[in-house]
Design a protein around this motif. Structure first.
Motif, PDB file in Angstrom:
ATOM      1  N   MET A   1      26.643  43.930  41.928  1.00 15.69           N
ATOM      2  CA  MET A   1      27.887  43.375  42.066  1.00 15.69           C
ATOM      3  C   MET A   1      28.887  44.043  41.176  1.00 15.69           C
ATOM      4  SD  MET A   1      28.875  39.350  41.076  1.00 15.69           S
ATOM      5  CE  MET A   1      29.156  38.658  42.348  1.00 15.69           C
ATOM      6  N   THR A   2      30.157  44.237  41.488  1.00 18.06           N
ATOM      7  CA  THR A   2      31.088  45.271  40.981  1.00 18.06           C
ATOM      8  C   THR A   2      31.810  44.143  39.759  1.00 18.06           C
ATOM      9  OG1 THR A   2      31.666  45.726  43.226  1.00 18.06           O
ATOM     10  CG2 THR A   2      33.072  46.612  41.241  1.00 18.06           C
ATOM     11  N   VAL A   3      31.808  42.671  40.005  1.00 17.86           N
ATOM     12  CA  VAL A   3      32.817  41.918  39.093  1.00 17.86           C
ATOM     13  C   VAL A   3      31.556  40.967  38.854  1.00 17.86           C
ATOM     14  CG1 VAL A   3      34.656  40.484  38.761  1.00 17.86           C
ATOM     15  CG2 VAL A   3      34.931  42.616  40.002  1.00 17.86           C
ATOM     16  N   GLN A   4      31.586  40.606  37.542  1.00 16.31           N
ATOM     17  CA  GLN A   4      30.903  39.354  36.956  1.00 16.31           C
ATOM     18  C   GLN A   4      32.102  38.583  36.158  1.00 16.31           C
ATOM     19  OE1 GLN A   4      28.137  40.363  33.762  1.00 16.31           O
ATOM     20  NE2 GLN A   4      27.337  38.368  33.764  1.00 16.31           N
ATOM     21  N   HIS A   5      32.164  37.117  36.486  1.00 16.52           N
ATOM     22  CA  HIS A   5      32.598  36.179  35.823  1.00 16.52           C
ATOM     23  C   HIS A   5      31.960  35.342  34.936  1.00 16.52           C
ATOM     24  CE1 HIS A   5      34.952  36.879  39.789  1.00 16.52           C
ATOM     25  NE2 HIS A   5      35.986  37.196  39.049  1.00 16.52           N
ATOM     26  N   PHE A   6      32.326  35.012  33.860  1.00 19.30           N
ATOM     27  CA  PHE A   6      31.855  33.985  32.975  1.00 19.30           C
ATOM     28  C   PHE A   6      32.503  33.463  31.775  1.00 19.30           C
ATOM     29  CE2 PHE A   6      31.206  38.461  31.448  1.00 19.30           C
ATOM     30  CZ  PHE A   6      31.137  38.075  30.022  1.00 19.30           C
ATOM     31  N   THR A   7      32.146  32.372  31.287  1.00 18.80           N
ATOM     32  CA  THR A   7      32.810  31.808  30.060  1.00 18.80           C
ATOM     33  C   THR A   7      31.878  31.795  29.196  1.00 18.80           C
ATOM     34  OG1 THR A   7      34.260  30.710  31.503  1.00 18.80           O
ATOM     35  CG2 THR A   7      34.011  29.657  29.356  1.00 18.80           C
ATOM     36  N   PRO A   8      31.784  32.408  27.996  1.00 19.57           N
ATOM     37  CA  PRO A   8      30.774  32.370  26.896  1.00 19.57           C
ATOM     38  C   PRO A   8      31.010  31.051  26.188  1.00 19.57           C
ATOM     39  CG  PRO A   8      32.165  34.511  26.572  1.00 19.57           C
ATOM     40  CD  PRO A   8      32.749  33.486  27.771  1.00 19.57           C
ATOM     41  N   LYS A   9      29.563  30.673  25.780  1.00 18.52           N
ATOM     42  CA  LYS A   9      29.498  29.140  25.118  1.00 18.52           C
ATOM     43  C   LYS A   9      30.435  29.383  23.842  1.00 18.52           C
ATOM     44  CE  LYS A   9      26.329  26.471  22.796  1.00 18.52           C
ATOM     45  NZ  LYS A   9      25.097  25.725  23.092  1.00 18.52           N
ATOM     46  N   GLY A  10      31.166  28.411  23.582  1.00 16.62           N
ATOM     47  CA  GLY A  10      32.020  28.599  22.475  1.00 16.62           C
ATOM     48  C   GLY A  10      33.765  28.746  22.945  1.00 16.62           C
ATOM     49  N   MET A  11      33.886  28.861  24.177  1.00 18.26           N
ATOM     50  CA  MET A  11      34.982  29.029  24.642  1.00 18.26           C
ATOM     51  C   MET A  11      35.700  27.548  25.197  1.00 18.26           C
ATOM     52  SD  MET A  11      35.426  32.858  26.055  1.00 18.26           S
ATOM     53  CE  MET A  11      37.132  33.263  25.703  1.00 18.26           C
ATOM     54  N   LEU A  12      36.714  27.334  25.323  1.00 14.75           N
ATOM     55  CA  LEU A  12      37.242  26.035  26.043  1.00 14.75           C
ATOM     56  C   LEU A  12      36.822  25.649  27.336  1.00 14.75           C
ATOM     57  CD1 LEU A  12      39.351  23.852  25.709  1.00 14.75           C
ATOM     58  CD2 LEU A  12      41.186  25.211  26.946  1.00 14.75           C
ATOM     59  N   GLN A  13      36.269  24.305  27.282  1.00 14.41           N
ATOM     60  CA  GLN A  13      35.818  23.957  28.605  1.00 14.41           C
ATOM     61  C   GLN A  13      36.061  22.277  28.832  1.00 14.41           C
ATOM     62  OE1 GLN A  13      33.653  25.368  31.227  1.00 14.41           O
ATOM     63  NE2 GLN A  13      34.325  27.090  30.208  1.00 14.41           N
ATOM     64  N   PRO A  14      36.266  21.967  29.895  1.00 14.87           N
ATOM     65  CA  PRO A  14      36.251  22.949  31.284  1.00 14.87           C
ATOM     66  C   PRO A  14      37.676  23.292  31.493  1.00 14.87           C
ATOM     67  CG  PRO A  14      36.638  20.663  31.778  1.00 14.87           C
ATOM     68  CD  PRO A  14      36.426  20.662  30.127  1.00 14.87           C
ATOM     69  N   THR A  15      37.644  24.190  32.322  1.00 10.03           N
ATOM     70  CA  THR A  15      38.617  24.961  32.617  1.00 10.03           C
ATOM     71  C   THR A  15      38.682  25.187  34.129  1.00 10.03           C
ATOM     72  OG1 THR A  15      38.368  27.208  32.178  1.00 10.03           O
ATOM     73  CG2 THR A  15      39.511  26.058  30.556  1.00 10.03           C
ATOM     74  N   TYR A  17      39.069  28.043  35.523  1.00  9.38           N
ATOM     75  CA  TYR A  17      38.839  29.387  35.781  1.00  9.38           C
ATOM     76  C   TYR A  17      37.843  29.882  34.757  1.00  9.38           C
ATOM     77  CZ  TYR A  17      41.899  29.298  31.633  1.00  9.38           C
ATOM     78  OH  TYR A  17      42.254  28.894  30.774  1.00  9.38           O
ATOM     79  N   HIS A  18      37.160  31.101  34.833  1.00  5.20           N
ATOM     80  CA  HIS A  18      36.299  31.721  33.938  1.00  5.20           C
ATOM     81  C   HIS A  18      37.170  32.335  33.065  1.00  5.20           C
ATOM     82  CE1 HIS A  18      32.630  30.796  35.789  1.00  5.20           C
ATOM     83  NE2 HIS A  18      33.161  31.242  36.941  1.00  5.20           N
ATOM     84  N   HIS A  19      36.721  32.578  31.535  1.00  6.27           N
ATOM     85  CA  HIS A  19      37.681  33.259  30.760  1.00  6.27           C
ATOM     86  C   HIS A  19      37.439  34.766  30.840  1.00  6.27           C
ATOM     87  CE1 HIS A  19      39.211  29.881  28.501  1.00  6.27           C
ATOM     88  NE2 HIS A  19      38.038  29.089  28.684  1.00  6.27           N
ATOM     89  N   VAL A  20      36.275  34.944  31.481  1.00  8.30           N
ATOM     90  CA  VAL A  20      35.997  36.657  31.254  1.00  8.30           C
ATOM     91  C   VAL A  20      35.677  37.208  32.654  1.00  8.30           C
ATOM     92  CG1 VAL A  20      34.405  38.232  30.035  1.00  8.30           C
ATOM     93  CG2 VAL A  20      35.268  36.270  28.928  1.00  8.30           C
ATOM     94  N   ALA A  21      35.707  38.217  32.980  1.00  8.94           N
ATOM     95  CA  ALA A  21      35.611  39.120  34.228  1.00  8.94           C
ATOM     96  C   ALA A  21      35.177  40.299  33.473  1.00  8.94           C
ATOM     97  CB  ALA A  21      36.599  39.214  34.936  1.00  8.94           C
ATOM     98  N   VAL A  22      34.158  40.872  33.786  1.00 16.09           N
ATOM     99  CA  VAL A  22      33.601  42.397  33.849  1.00 16.09           C
ATOM    100  C   VAL A  22      33.552  43.125  34.955  1.00 16.09           C
ATOM    101  CG1 VAL A  22      31.784  43.844  32.637  1.00 16.09           C
ATOM    102  CG2 VAL A  22      32.347  41.870  31.463  1.00 16.09           C
ATOM    103  N   GLY A  23      34.349  44.119  35.082  1.00 12.24           N
ATOM    104  CA  GLY A  23      34.254  44.930  36.396  1.00 12.24           C
ATOM    105  C   GLY A  23      33.575  46.380  36.256  1.00 12.24           C
ATOM    106  N   THR A  24      32.973  46.587  37.265  1.00 12.38           N
ATOM    107  CA  THR A  24      32.122  48.102  37.097  1.00 12.38           C
ATOM    108  C   THR A  24      32.489  48.989  37.911  1.00 12.38           C
ATOM    109  OG1 THR A  24      30.146  47.305  38.024  1.00 12.38           O
ATOM    110  CG2 THR A  24      30.261  47.068  35.550  1.00 12.38           C
ATOM    111  N   GLY A  25      33.644  48.898  38.944  1.00 12.18           N
ATOM    112  CA  GLY A  25      33.674  49.520  39.862  1.00 12.18           C
ATOM    113  C   GLY A  25      34.623  50.799  39.600  1.00 12.18           C
ATOM    114  N   THR A  26      35.037  51.579  40.496  1.00  9.48           N
ATOM    115  CA  THR A  26      36.013  52.780  40.365  1.00  9.48           C
ATOM    116  C   THR A  26      37.281  52.531  41.172  1.00  9.48           C
ATOM    117  OG1 THR A  26      34.711  53.775  42.062  1.00  9.48           O
ATOM    118  CG2 THR A  26      34.331  54.166  39.930  1.00  9.48           C
ATOM    119  N   THR A  27      37.410  51.447  42.250  1.00  7.95           N
ATOM    120  CA  THR A  27      38.744  51.550  43.000  1.00  7.95           C
ATOM    121  C   THR A  27      39.235  49.971  42.525  1.00  7.95           C
ATOM    122  OG1 THR A  27      37.676  52.749  44.726  1.00  7.95           O
ATOM    123  CG2 THR A  27      39.434  51.320  45.358  1.00  7.95           C
TER     124      THR A  27
END
Length: 136
Positions: A1-15, A17-27
């Motif tokens: 998967m190119t993009v991973q969405h998540f919300t680390p423990k300790g960040m505001l919940q519920p929302t 949307y996810h608070h964090v996205a990590v992308g590993t692609g090139t385009t």
């Protein structure tokens, strides 16, 4: 998967949307601000925030698809909403939820910002959506 969405423990919940996205692609895919208009320019859902959010997201999905992407590849969404006030959140989220399954937008959404503005480029435009995606 190119993009991973998540919300680390300790960040505001519920929302919605996810608070964090990590992308590993090139385009990188950037979809410009989409509004509630059909391809021929006909306005959709005049005066209806829920309907305009849904149509703007549909148009965003079309732009993503044209680049070979989907909402699964989206790193970030930005919403601009005219005359924003907190009591509009129900209508806004109803628009998101109404169209999510249809366009493949998983909830909670990717990291997102909702920015209130006085007006957009035309008086009948209530919402504009921008998307940034990453493909492998």
């Amino acid at each position: 998967m190119t993009v991973q969405h998540f919300t680390p423990k300790g960040m505001l919940q519920p929302t919605p949307y996810h608070h964090v996205a990590v992308g590993t692609g090139t385009t990188h895919v950037h979809v410009s601000g989409q509004i509630a208009r059909q391809a021929d320019g006909t306005g959709v859902a005049p005066g209806d925030l829920t309907g305009q959010v849904a149509q703007a997201l549909r148009n965003t999905a079309i732009g993503l698809h044209g680049a070979g992407a989907s909402f699964a590849d989206v790193l970030r969404l930005t919403f601009y909403v005219t005359r924003w006030s907190p009591e509009k959140i129900g209508a806004f989220m109803a628009g998101v939820e109404t169209v999510a399954d249809e366009i493949g937008l998983l909830l909670p959404m990717p990291p997102a910002s909702l920015i209130g503005v006085d007006h957009l480029f035309e008086p009948d435009v209530l919402v504009e959506v921008e998307a940034t995606a990453l493909l492998g």
